[in-house]
Design a protein around this motif. Sequence first.
Motif, PDB file in Angstrom:
ATOM      1  N   LYS A  19       0.793  -1.372  -0.021  1.00 26.17           N
ATOM      2  CA  LYS A  19      -0.205   0.094   0.105  1.00 26.17           C
ATOM      3  C   LYS A  19       0.811   1.103  -0.053  1.00 26.17           C
ATOM      4  CE  LYS A  19      -4.382  -1.625   1.634  1.00 26.17           C
ATOM      5  NZ  LYS A  19      -5.497  -1.306   2.648  1.00 26.17           N
ATOM      6  N   SER A  20       1.921   1.044   0.440  1.00 24.42           N
ATOM      7  CA  SER A  20       2.879   2.385   0.670  1.00 24.42           C
ATOM      8  C   SER A  20       3.319   2.687  -0.775  1.00 24.42           C
ATOM      9  CB  SER A  20       3.975   2.126   1.514  1.00 24.42           C
ATOM     10  OG  SER A  20       4.922   1.206   0.922  1.00 24.42           O
ATOM     11  N   ARG A  21       3.058   1.868  -1.539  1.00 25.07           N
ATOM     12  CA  ARG A  21       3.764   1.924  -3.126  1.00 25.07           C
ATOM     13  C   ARG A  21       2.472   2.354  -3.752  1.00 25.07           C
ATOM     14  NH1 ARG A  21       8.309   0.440  -1.978  1.00 25.07           N
ATOM     15  NH2 ARG A  21       9.890  -0.820  -2.668  1.00 25.07           N
ATOM     16  N   GLY A  22       1.332   2.237  -3.271  1.00 20.37           N
ATOM     17  CA  GLY A  22       0.133   2.675  -4.053  1.00 20.37           C
ATOM     18  C   GLY A  22      -0.369   1.454  -5.029  1.00 20.37           C
ATOM     19  N   TRP A  23       0.048   0.240  -4.652  1.00 21.68           N
ATOM     20  CA  TRP A  23      -0.142  -0.672  -5.546  1.00 21.68           C
ATOM     21  C   TRP A  23      -1.326  -1.375  -4.931  1.00 21.68           C
ATOM     22  CZ3 TRP A  23       5.122  -3.823  -5.982  1.00 21.68           C
ATOM     23  CH2 TRP A  23       5.979  -2.877  -6.796  1.00 21.68           C
ATOM     24  N   THR A  24      -1.979  -2.186  -5.865  1.00 20.83           N
ATOM     25  CA  THR A  24      -3.231  -3.050  -5.614  1.00 20.83           C
ATOM     26  C   THR A  24      -2.406  -4.575  -5.575  1.00 20.83           C
ATOM     27  OG1 THR A  24      -3.598  -3.739  -7.845  1.00 20.83           O
ATOM     28  CG2 THR A  24      -5.014  -1.758  -7.147  1.00 20.83           C
ATOM     29  N   GLN A  56      10.110 -13.863  -3.715  1.00 23.53           N
ATOM     30  CA  GLN A  56       9.691 -13.114  -5.104  1.00 23.53           C
ATOM     31  C   GLN A  56       8.857 -12.005  -4.877  1.00 23.53           C
ATOM     32  OE1 GLN A  56       8.021 -17.304  -6.475  1.00 23.53           O
ATOM     33  NE2 GLN A  56       7.414 -16.005  -7.899  1.00 23.53           N
ATOM     34  N   ILE A  57       8.075 -11.989  -3.527  1.00 23.21           N
ATOM     35  CA  ILE A  57       7.329 -10.685  -3.063  1.00 23.21           C
ATOM     36  C   ILE A  57       8.280  -9.776  -2.634  1.00 23.21           C
ATOM     37  CG2 ILE A  57       5.879 -10.022  -1.067  1.00 23.21           C
ATOM     38  CD1 ILE A  57       4.421 -12.681  -1.123  1.00 23.21           C
ATOM     39  N   CYS A  58       9.399 -10.024  -1.922  1.00 19.29           N
ATOM     40  CA  CYS A  58      10.379  -8.876  -1.626  1.00 19.29           C
ATOM     41  C   CYS A  58      10.958  -8.492  -2.942  1.00 19.29           C
ATOM     42  CB  CYS A  58      11.430  -9.440  -0.657  1.00 19.29           C
ATOM     43  SG  CYS A  58      10.896  -9.913   0.911  1.00 19.29           S
ATOM     44  N   SER A  59      11.172  -9.188  -3.862  1.00 16.39           N
ATOM     45  CA  SER A  59      12.028  -8.639  -5.096  1.00 16.39           C
ATOM     46  C   SER A  59      10.979  -7.886  -5.535  1.00 16.39           C
ATOM     47  CB  SER A  59      12.318  -9.738  -5.997  1.00 16.39           C
ATOM     48  OG  SER A  59      12.864  -9.349  -7.132  1.00 16.39           O
ATOM     49  N   ALA A  60       9.564  -8.212  -5.737  1.00 14.46           N
ATOM     50  CA  ALA A  60       8.750  -7.120  -6.469  1.00 14.46           C
ATOM     51  C   ALA A  60       8.881  -5.790  -5.472  1.00 14.46           C
ATOM     52  CB  ALA A  60       7.461  -7.715  -6.507  1.00 14.46           C
ATOM     53  N   LEU A  61       8.672  -6.177  -4.158  1.00 11.93           N
ATOM     54  CA  LEU A  61       8.583  -4.757  -3.440  1.00 11.93           C
ATOM     55  C   LEU A  61      10.008  -4.054  -3.333  1.00 11.93           C
ATOM     56  CD1 LEU A  61       6.282  -6.176  -0.767  1.00 11.93           C
ATOM     57  CD2 LEU A  61       5.522  -4.553  -2.292  1.00 11.93           C
ATOM     58  N   ASN A  62      10.871  -4.591  -3.823  1.00 12.50           N
ATOM     59  CA  ASN A  62      12.401  -4.068  -3.789  1.00 12.50           C
ATOM     60  C   ASN A  62      12.739  -3.852  -2.094  1.00 12.50           C
ATOM     61  OD1 ASN A  62      14.670  -3.104  -4.742  1.00 12.50           O
ATOM     62  ND2 ASN A  62      13.873  -0.758  -4.627  1.00 12.50           N
ATOM     63  N   CYS A  63      12.376  -4.757  -1.522  1.00 15.92           N
ATOM     64  CA  CYS A  63      12.992  -4.795  -0.201  1.00 15.92           C
ATOM     65  C   CYS A  63      13.701  -6.195   0.186  1.00 15.92           C
ATOM     66  CB  CYS A  63      11.689  -4.410   0.772  1.00 15.92           C
ATOM     67  SG  CYS A  63      10.594  -5.919   0.905  1.00 15.92           S
ATOM     68  N   ASP A  64      14.456  -6.156   1.260  1.00 12.25           N
ATOM     69  CA  ASP A  64      15.055  -7.434   1.708  1.00 12.25           C
ATOM     70  C   ASP A  64      14.059  -8.134   2.599  1.00 12.25           C
ATOM     71  OD1 ASP A  64      18.034  -5.634   2.734  1.00 12.25           O
ATOM     72  OD2 ASP A  64      17.600  -6.605   0.984  1.00 12.25           O
ATOM     73  N   VAL A  65      14.272  -9.612   2.619  1.00 15.27           N
ATOM     74  CA  VAL A  65      13.329 -10.481   3.678  1.00 15.27           C
ATOM     75  C   VAL A  65      13.514  -9.980   4.876  1.00 15.27           C
ATOM     76  CG1 VAL A  65      13.270 -12.746   4.305  1.00 15.27           C
ATOM     77  CG2 VAL A  65      13.665 -12.336   1.838  1.00 15.27           C
ATOM     78  N   ALA A  66      14.702  -9.542   5.218  1.00 14.34           N
ATOM     79  CA  ALA A  66      14.749  -9.235   6.652  1.00 14.34           C
ATOM     80  C   ALA A  66      14.222  -8.004   7.100  1.00 14.34           C
ATOM     81  CB  ALA A  66      16.263  -8.903   6.887  1.00 14.34           C
ATOM     82  N   GLU A  67      13.660  -7.291   6.136  1.00 11.44           N
ATOM     83  CA  GLU A  67      12.931  -5.841   6.532  1.00 11.44           C
ATOM     84  C   GLU A  67      11.599  -6.373   6.758  1.00 11.44           C
ATOM     85  OE1 GLU A  67      11.261  -2.170   4.098  1.00 11.44           O
ATOM     86  OE2 GLU A  67      12.990  -3.079   3.404  1.00 11.44           O
ATOM     87  N   LEU A  68      11.023  -7.653   6.242  1.00 12.17           N
ATOM     88  CA  LEU A  68       9.661  -8.011   6.362  1.00 12.17           C
ATOM     89  C   LEU A  68       9.560  -8.928   7.521  1.00 12.17           C
ATOM     90  CD1 LEU A  68       8.226  -8.359   2.897  1.00 12.17           C
ATOM     91  CD2 LEU A  68       7.749  -6.587   4.437  1.00 12.17           C
ATOM     92  N   THR A  69      10.738  -9.559   7.850  1.00 11.65           N
ATOM     93  CA  THR A  69      10.662 -10.541   8.938  1.00 11.65           C
ATOM     94  C   THR A  69      11.253 -10.054  10.318  1.00 11.65           C
ATOM     95  OG1 THR A  69      12.608 -11.297   8.294  1.00 11.65           O
ATOM     96  CG2 THR A  69      10.630 -12.619   7.348  1.00 11.65           C
TER      97      THR A  69
END
Length: 77
Positions: A19-24, A56-69
């Motif tokens: 959502k911070s990227r404005g994506w659906t 795959q999700i992190c790559s699409a969001l351009n973030c590290d796995v560590a950032e989300l976990t």
Amino acid sequence: MDSTITLKKLGARIREKRKSRGWTQEVLAEFAEIDRSYIGGVERGERNLTFLVLCQICSALNCDVAELTKDIPGGNP
């Protein structure tokens, strides 16, 4: 460790980042090459996604796995 809480926390972070990227969900699904309904299940904490799907999700969001976990699951057993 309560896996339901863990998955919901991860899903909420993915939703927040999307959502911070404005994506659906459709846009994220397209970039991550994952079905939109699967993304919805992940965000609701209903899917126990694999590490590769998380990548795959992190790559699409351009973030590290560590950032989300970070701090998941949290606390000590």
